[in-house]
Enzyme design. Structure first.
Site, PDB file in Angstrom:
ATOM      1  N   GLY A  15     -38.198 -19.541  22.149  1.00 11.47           N
ATOM      2  CA  GLY A  15     -39.127 -20.451  21.480  1.00 11.47           C
ATOM      3  C   GLY A  15     -39.837 -21.456  22.384  1.00 11.47           C
ATOM      4  N   ASN A  17     -42.810 -21.098  23.546  1.00  8.05           N
ATOM      5  CA  ASN A  17     -44.190 -21.190  23.029  1.00  8.05           C
ATOM      6  C   ASN A  17     -44.235 -22.026  21.753  1.00  8.05           C
ATOM      7  OD1 ASN A  17     -46.302 -19.651  24.624  1.00  8.05           O
ATOM      8  ND2 ASN A  17     -44.573 -18.209  24.599  1.00  8.05           N
ATOM      9  N   HIS A 112     -49.722 -12.848  24.187  1.00  8.33           N
ATOM     10  CA  HIS A 112     -49.164 -11.717  24.933  1.00  8.33           C
ATOM     11  C   HIS A 112     -49.185 -12.059  26.422  1.00  8.33           C
ATOM     12  CE1 HIS A 112     -47.988  -7.621  25.760  1.00  8.33           C
ATOM     13  NE2 HIS A 112     -48.866  -7.636  26.749  1.00  8.33           N
TER      14      HIS A 112
HETATM   15  C1  GAR Z   1     -43.356 -14.933  25.887  1.00  9.92           C
HETATM   16  O1  GAR Z   1     -43.639 -14.631  27.218  1.00  9.92           O
HETATM   17  C2  GAR Z   1     -44.299 -14.185  24.958  1.00  9.92           C
HETATM   18  O2  GAR Z   1     -45.599 -14.077  25.452  1.00  9.92           O
HETATM   19  C3  GAR Z   1     -43.656 -12.826  24.939  1.00  9.92           C
HETATM   20  O3  GAR Z   1     -42.262 -13.086  24.896  1.00  9.92           O
HETATM   21  C4  GAR Z   1     -41.978 -14.371  25.482  1.00  9.92           C
HETATM   22  C5  GAR Z   1     -41.280 -15.214  24.445  1.00  9.92           C
HETATM   23  O4  GAR Z   1     -40.924 -16.452  24.930  1.00  9.92           O
HETATM   24  N1  GAR Z   1     -44.119 -12.093  23.807  1.00  9.92           N
HETATM   25  C6  GAR Z   1     -44.283 -10.769  23.824  1.00  9.92           C
HETATM   26  O5  GAR Z   1     -44.023 -10.079  24.789  1.00  9.92           O
HETATM   27  C7  GAR Z   1     -44.807 -10.170  22.531  1.00  9.92           C
HETATM   28  N2  GAR Z   1     -45.446  -8.912  22.790  1.00  9.92           N
HETATM   29  P1  GAR Z   1     -40.594 -17.711  23.992  1.00  9.92           P
HETATM   30  O6  GAR Z   1     -39.670 -17.245  22.889  1.00  9.92           O
HETATM   31  O7  GAR Z   1     -39.900 -18.657  24.941  1.00  9.92           O
HETATM   32  O8  GAR Z   1     -41.892 -18.262  23.461  1.00  9.92           O
END
Ligand code: GAR
Length: 204
Positions: A15, A17, A112
């Site tokens: 989480g 983001n 992404h």
């Molecule tokens: C992030 O890098 C996001 O862009 C990626 O997973 C990570 C999640 O991090 N998402 C994908 O690859 C979706 N296709 P977070 O949970 O710390 O935000």
């Protein structure tokens, strides 16, 4: 003053983001929307703790415990119950069906961790995206925020930001830099842009 757009953030893991969105709302970068609900596909996701610590309502739709149809109908129920107007996929690791995405045209956005159309689509998620970029040998990667339609990572692009790859990068170091230099910056900016558009389009 317009009504704030009610946002649901969909998560599955750490989480960071989501945290960037919470911070952006606090600092006023997001001023046309309000994070109203966080839905996790994983009951263990640390993102749920981040939401609770910030007073945001949470719900779990456990992807491992139900069929795709049950999962999506539970999500739809939660969205309707909370009057959600915009869905933000922020580290959400399930692919939503075309039946679901067609219900919310231009109302679902995703971040992404690559420059689409490179290293995207089915099977490209999380660290795998950065492994693929390093294996290919590209010198520049980045992040993309886009609308979500029936094609995985195939909807209209809203924002992109490039990040240079270093010779000694590992998938982990690259993931961290792409988040810090790109995702955490453009995701809040794109959310604000879409919320502003929704607000301007409201019938007064
Ligand atoms: C992030 O890098 C996001 O862009 C990626 O997973 C990570 C999640 O991090 N998402 C994908 O690859 C979706 N296709 P977070 O949970 O710390 O935000």
């Amino acid at each position: 003053m317009n009504d704030l757009v009610k946002i649901a953030v969909f998560v599955s893991g750490g989480g960071t983001n989501l945290q960037a969105l919470i911070d952006a709302e606090k600092s006023g970068i997001i001023k046309n929307g309000k994070i109203t609900l966080v839905i996790s596909s994983n009951p263990e996701a640390y993102a749920l703790v981040r939401a609770s610590e910030n007073g945001i309502a949470t719900a779990v739709a456990d992807r491992k415990k139900c069929s795709g149809e049950e999962f999506e109908s539970e999500i739809r129920r939660l969205l309707e119950e909370n009057g959600i107007e915009l869905i933000v996929l922020a580290g959400f690791m399930s692919i939503l069906s075309g039946k679901f995405t067609s219900l919310y045209p231009d109302r679902i956005i995703n971040v992404h961790p690559s420059l689409i159309p490179s290293f995207c689509g089915k099977g490209f998620y999380g660290l795998r995206v950065h492994e693929a970029a390093l294996n290919y040998g590209v010198k520049v990667t980045g992040a993309t925020v886009h609308f979500v339609n029936e094609i995985p990572d195939g909807g209209k692009i809203i924002m992109q930001k490039a990040v240079y790859i270093n010779d000694n990068d590992t998938p982990q170091s690259l993931q961290q830099r792409v988040m810090r230099e790109a995702e955490w910056i453009i995701l809040p900016q794109a959310v604000e842009k879409v919320c502003e558009t929704i607000n301007k389009g409201r019938v007064k």
